[in-house]
Write a protein that holds these residues in place. Structure first.
Motif, PDB file in Angstrom:
ATOM      1  N   LEU A 101      10.638  13.380  54.056  1.00 29.64           N
ATOM      2  CA  LEU A 101      10.250  13.419  55.463  1.00 29.64           C
ATOM      3  C   LEU A 101      11.433  13.722  56.370  1.00 29.64           C
ATOM      4  CD1 LEU A 101       7.904  10.270  55.594  1.00 29.64           C
ATOM      5  CD2 LEU A 101       7.254  12.665  55.227  1.00 29.64           C
ATOM      6  N   CYS A 102      12.642  13.440  55.883  1.00 33.82           N
ATOM      7  CA  CYS A 102      13.845  13.635  56.705  1.00 33.82           C
ATOM      8  C   CYS A 102      14.453  15.026  56.528  1.00 33.82           C
ATOM      9  CB  CYS A 102      14.905  12.588  56.349  1.00 33.82           C
ATOM     10  SG  CYS A 102      14.440  10.883  56.726  1.00 33.82           S
ATOM     11  N   PHE A 103      14.356  15.593  55.334  1.00 34.30           N
ATOM     12  CA  PHE A 103      15.036  16.852  55.020  1.00 34.30           C
ATOM     13  C   PHE A 103      14.044  17.913  54.550  1.00 34.30           C
ATOM     14  CE2 PHE A 103      17.980  13.369  53.747  1.00 34.30           C
ATOM     15  CZ  PHE A 103      18.964  13.573  54.709  1.00 34.30           C
ATOM     16  N   SER A 104      14.422  19.165  54.806  1.00 32.92           N
ATOM     17  CA  SER A 104      13.699  20.263  54.161  1.00 32.92           C
ATOM     18  C   SER A 104      14.044  20.249  52.674  1.00 32.92           C
ATOM     19  CB  SER A 104      14.101  21.603  54.782  1.00 32.92           C
ATOM     20  OG  SER A 104      15.465  21.896  54.487  1.00 32.92           O
ATOM     21  N   HIS A 105      13.263  20.934  51.868  1.00 33.54           N
ATOM     22  CA  HIS A 105      13.520  20.951  50.430  1.00 33.54           C
ATOM     23  C   HIS A 105      14.885  21.561  50.121  1.00 33.54           C
ATOM     24  CE1 HIS A 105       8.877  20.908  49.766  1.00 33.54           C
ATOM     25  NE2 HIS A 105       9.368  19.723  50.064  1.00 33.54           N
ATOM     26  N   THR A 106      15.269  22.584  50.866  1.00 32.63           N
ATOM     27  CA  THR A 106      16.569  23.223  50.638  1.00 32.63           C
ATOM     28  C   THR A 106      17.713  22.270  50.958  1.00 32.63           C
ATOM     29  OG1 THR A 106      15.647  25.394  51.163  1.00 32.63           O
ATOM     30  CG2 THR A 106      18.041  25.167  51.270  1.00 32.63           C
ATOM     31  N   THR A 107      17.613  21.575  52.110  1.00 28.63           N
ATOM     32  CA  THR A 107      18.653  20.622  52.485  1.00 28.63           C
ATOM     33  C   THR A 107      18.699  19.454  51.513  1.00 28.63           C
ATOM     34  OG1 THR A 107      18.358  21.207  54.816  1.00 28.63           O
ATOM     35  CG2 THR A 107      19.511  19.151  54.341  1.00 28.63           C
ATOM     36  N   LEU A 108      17.545  18.992  51.075  1.00 25.54           N
ATOM     37  CA  LEU A 108      17.496  17.884  50.124  1.00 25.54           C
ATOM     38  C   LEU A 108      18.208  18.264  48.823  1.00 25.54           C
ATOM     39  CD1 LEU A 108      16.518  15.095  49.332  1.00 25.54           C
ATOM     40  CD2 LEU A 108      14.284  16.079  48.759  1.00 25.54           C
ATOM     41  N   LEU A 109      18.025  19.488  48.364  1.00 26.76           N
ATOM     42  CA  LEU A 109      18.712  19.946  47.155  1.00 26.76           C
ATOM     43  C   LEU A 109      20.223  20.035  47.387  1.00 26.76           C
ATOM     44  CD1 LEU A 109      16.255  22.692  45.873  1.00 26.76           C
ATOM     45  CD2 LEU A 109      16.785  20.516  44.768  1.00 26.76           C
ATOM     46  N   GLN A 110      20.636  20.411  48.587  1.00 25.88           N
ATOM     47  CA  GLN A 110      22.067  20.435  48.900  1.00 25.88           C
ATOM     48  C   GLN A 110      22.669  19.034  48.833  1.00 25.88           C
ATOM     49  OE1 GLN A 110      21.860  22.679  52.746  1.00 25.88           O
ATOM     50  NE2 GLN A 110      23.556  23.848  51.870  1.00 25.88           N
ATOM     51  N   VAL A 111      21.964  18.052  49.378  1.00 25.70           N
ATOM     52  CA  VAL A 111      22.462  16.676  49.345  1.00 25.70           C
ATOM     53  C   VAL A 111      22.557  16.189  47.902  1.00 25.70           C
ATOM     54  CG1 VAL A 111      22.016  14.300  50.062  1.00 25.70           C
ATOM     55  CG2 VAL A 111      21.525  16.177  51.640  1.00 25.70           C
ATOM     56  N   LEU A 112      21.537  16.470  47.104  1.00 24.44           N
ATOM     57  CA  LEU A 112      21.563  16.056  45.702  1.00 24.44           C
ATOM     58  C   LEU A 112      22.694  16.749  44.945  1.00 24.44           C
ATOM     59  CD1 LEU A 112      17.733  16.011  44.907  1.00 24.44           C
ATOM     60  CD2 LEU A 112      19.245  14.048  45.193  1.00 24.44           C
ATOM     61  N   SER A 113      22.958  18.000  45.276  1.00 21.97           N
ATOM     62  CA  SER A 113      24.059  18.724  44.645  1.00 21.97           C
ATOM     63  C   SER A 113      25.396  18.058  44.970  1.00 21.97           C
ATOM     64  CB  SER A 113      24.069  20.182  45.110  1.00 21.97           C
ATOM     65  OG  SER A 113      25.189  20.872  44.600  1.00 21.97           O
ATOM     66  N   ALA A 134      25.822  25.535  44.211  1.00 24.54           N
ATOM     67  CA  ALA A 134      24.456  25.093  44.463  1.00 24.54           C
ATOM     68  C   ALA A 134      23.771  24.747  43.146  1.00 24.54           C
ATOM     69  CB  ALA A 134      23.676  26.186  45.190  1.00 24.54           C
ATOM     70  N   ILE A 135      22.647  24.067  43.258  1.00 26.84           N
ATOM     71  CA  ILE A 135      21.841  23.760  42.074  1.00 26.84           C
ATOM     72  C   ILE A 135      21.325  25.060  41.484  1.00 26.84           C
ATOM     73  CG2 ILE A 135      19.608  22.770  41.397  1.00 26.84           C
ATOM     74  CD1 ILE A 135      20.229  20.402  43.155  1.00 26.84           C
ATOM     75  N   PRO A 136      21.328  25.224  40.157  1.00 28.71           N
ATOM     76  CA  PRO A 136      20.844  26.462  39.528  1.00 28.71           C
ATOM     77  C   PRO A 136      19.487  26.887  40.081  1.00 28.71           C
ATOM     78  CG  PRO A 136      21.803  25.038  37.876  1.00 28.71           C
ATOM     79  CD  PRO A 136      21.809  24.267  39.163  1.00 28.71           C
ATOM     80  N   LEU A 137      19.338  28.196  40.255  1.00 33.55           N
ATOM     81  CA  LEU A 137      18.165  28.737  40.938  1.00 33.55           C
ATOM     82  C   LEU A 137      16.858  28.331  40.276  1.00 33.55           C
ATOM     83  CD1 LEU A 137      17.054  30.519  43.184  1.00 33.55           C
ATOM     84  CD2 LEU A 137      17.347  32.505  41.678  1.00 33.55           C
ATOM     85  N   ALA A 138      16.783  28.437  38.955  1.00 35.17           N
ATOM     86  CA  ALA A 138      15.531  28.106  38.264  1.00 35.17           C
ATOM     87  C   ALA A 138      15.150  26.644  38.476  1.00 35.17           C
ATOM     88  CB  ALA A 138      15.675  28.405  36.769  1.00 35.17           C
ATOM     89  N   ALA A 139      16.141  25.743  38.406  1.00 33.64           N
ATOM     90  CA  ALA A 139      15.868  24.322  38.622  1.00 33.64           C
ATOM     91  C   ALA A 139      15.438  24.060  40.060  1.00 33.64           C
ATOM     92  CB  ALA A 139      17.104  23.501  38.272  1.00 33.64           C
ATOM     93  N   ALA A 140      16.080  24.738  41.004  1.00 35.00           N
ATOM     94  CA  ALA A 140      15.739  24.552  42.416  1.00 35.00           C
ATOM     95  C   ALA A 140      14.329  25.045  42.713  1.00 35.00           C
ATOM     96  CB  ALA A 140      16.755  25.272  43.295  1.00 35.00           C
ATOM     97  N   GLU A 141      13.969  26.198  42.175  1.00 29.80           N
ATOM     98  CA  GLU A 141      12.633  26.750  42.426  1.00 29.80           C
ATOM     99  C   GLU A 141      11.548  25.874  41.836  1.00 29.80           C
ATOM    100  OE1 GLU A 141      12.798  30.693  40.885  1.00 29.80           O
ATOM    101  OE2 GLU A 141      13.654  31.536  42.742  1.00 29.80           O
ATOM    102  N   SER A 142      11.792  25.351  40.641  1.00 24.18           N
ATOM    103  CA  SER A 142      10.818  24.454  40.023  1.00 24.18           C
ATOM    104  C   SER A 142      10.647  23.184  40.845  1.00 24.18           C
ATOM    105  CB  SER A 142      11.265  24.111  38.603  1.00 24.18           C
ATOM    106  OG  SER A 142      10.389  23.166  38.017  1.00 24.18           O
TER     107      SER A 142
END
Length: 447
Positions: free
Chosen positions: A275-287, A384-392
């Motif tokens: 609810l706080c982050f977009s999916h792209t931003t959330l993946l950046q934080v996890l990275s 960044a997180i690998p593209l295939a993992a991020a897309e999934s």
């Protein structure tokens, strides 16, 4: 088999401003007629920890209960009157009570409970009096010892009316003379447990406030002590499908169990980061977490800092964050951000510019705005997180139903509060399981 703690509660601590300081502030306020109040230094007013003593036990034992399950690491030496805490923060009449002479008391406290830092963390923004009543507010704390073991706290801040009577004694409570000037003093109750039962302990404190509001001054400390004793008797659920449920009036409180001995306790809404982050931003934080960067979270809501940080760390399971972790930094603890190692810490949003300007090599995460940047640039120059993992991950995250209100569209209006809460918990449990599966698949795909 490892020995489990005997109960839910490790300690219950009351923090606030002592009555003598409130008296001085009141007198200065009357003389200056100023509408502004300066910050006061919060102090520990009460400590309740198992085992509990009977009413017949003398005052020094009542204020400083022994803690049987840990070694006596240190003592908290303090002089105070027996009715000092109740006089400063209670909600009731000012009855004439006999004076209790000050005495030096040796208070044994649980291991890893720092009574020096705790008042700052209970009032991370500072303890300030107010000219009008404010709503009760909750936030959550995480304490980590030298061995990486974590203890968790839930804090509620409350405001009560403060007034000076003719004899010069500070009076708090709901019965006051409307012709006299008054202000409101905050106090905090912090419940500490070895396990992160955030939602359950928040429910418990909500029930406590129902009891404290009509309580008389003389009954304030006894009400807190009785509440603490009840929580210390609540057993923790064993790993598996068996939960523990108990009534604290008016709520039915539930402690969810762990899946197995090695699984974490999850009593939190895991969808909050979505609810706080977009999916792209959330993946950046996890990275950034996976690469063990120096991360600082910012929010105007102290509770949001811990809840979001705890959720993100649970996304990393079965990996765990081994670096320093302080999700709530009080205003007097900002120098922690100068540590040269990787860490995850949280600050109030009002310190954002100060931290960004004075500290280098930080990843700054604005939880309120859902933005991530570095202290030296507005972009993050990290792998960044690998593209295939991020897309999934993003594909599966799109299918999550994050809004509980949509689940209620086909239902009638409930009339049983506990039944509605049970329904909400079941929905949250299902959603948490889905998010855990998505997060686990992400970690597997990355590695």
């Amino acid at each position: 088999m490892a020995d489990l703690p005997s109960g839910l509660l490790e300690a219950c601590v009351v923090v606030g401003a002592p009555s003598d300081k409130l008296r001085d502030v009141y007198q200065l306020h009357q003389q200056s007629k100023s509408g502004e109040h300066s910050l006061l230094e919060a102090e520990v007013l009460q400590v309740h920890a198992p085992p509990f003593v009977s009413k017949e036990t003398n005052s020094s034992q009542a204020i400083g209960p022994a803690f049987s399950r840990v070694q006596r690491r240190k003592s908290f030496i303090k002089k105070k009157r027996r009715d000092r805490a109740a006089e400063a923060i209670s909600n009731g009449d000012t009855a004439s009570r006999p004076e209790v002479s000050s005495a030096t008391e040796d208070i044994s406290v649980p291991k890893d409970l720092d009574l020096i830092a705790l008042p700052q963390l209970c009032f991370p923004g500072g303890l300030q009096l107010a000219n009008e009543q404010k709503e009760d507010s909750y936030h959550f704390l995480v304490f980590t010892d030298l061995f990486g073991n974590r203890t968790h706290g839930v804090v509620v801040q409350c405001y009560r009316a403060v007034q000076s009577c003719q004899e010069g004694v500070v009076q708090n409570g709901h019965r006051w003379n409307s012709s006299k000037t008054r202000f409101y003093a905050p106090f905090a109750v912090c419940v500490i447990s070895k396990f992160p039962y955030y939602n359950a302990l928040r429910d418990c404190l909500s029930c406590l406030l129902v009891q404290l509001r009509p309580a008389r001054q003389a009954d304030f400390e006894e009400t807190i002590k009785e509440f603490s004793a009840k929580l210390s008797l609540v057993p923790l659920p064993p790993p598996g499908q068996l939960h523990v449920s108990f009534s604290l009036r008016p709520l039915q409180v539930v402690l969810p169990s762990r899946e197995d001995q090695d699984s974490p306790v999850i009593d939190i809404d895991l969808h909050l980061p979505f609810l706080c982050f977009s999916h792209t931003t959330l993946l950046q934080v996890l990275s950034c977490l996976l690469q063990e960067q120096r991360l600082v979270f910012f929010s105007s809501d102290w509770a949001r800092l811990t809840l979001v940080a705890e959720s993100l760390l649970l996304y990393l399971q079965p990996l765990s964050w081994q670096q320093p972790y302080v999700p709530v930094l009080a205003r007097g603890m900002l120098d922690f951000l100068m540590a040269p190692t990787a860490f995850l810490m949280g600050c109030h949003i009002s310190h954002f510019e100060e931290v960004a300007a004075e500290t280098e090599d930080l990843i700054l995460v604005n939880v309120d705005e859902g933005i991530i940047q570095s202290s030296w640039s507005e972009t993050i120059d990290l792998p960044a997180i690998p593209l295939a993992a991020a897309e999934s991950f993003m594909s599966r995250a799109e299918c999550l139903q994050l809004h509980y209100d949509l689940e209620l569209c086909h239902l009638g209006m409930g009339t049983d509060a506990n039944a509605l809460r049970c329904q909400r918990r079941d929905w949250q449990r299902r959603l948490n399981t889905q998010i855990q599966n998505i997060a686990l698949e992400l970690v597997v795909n990355i590695f």
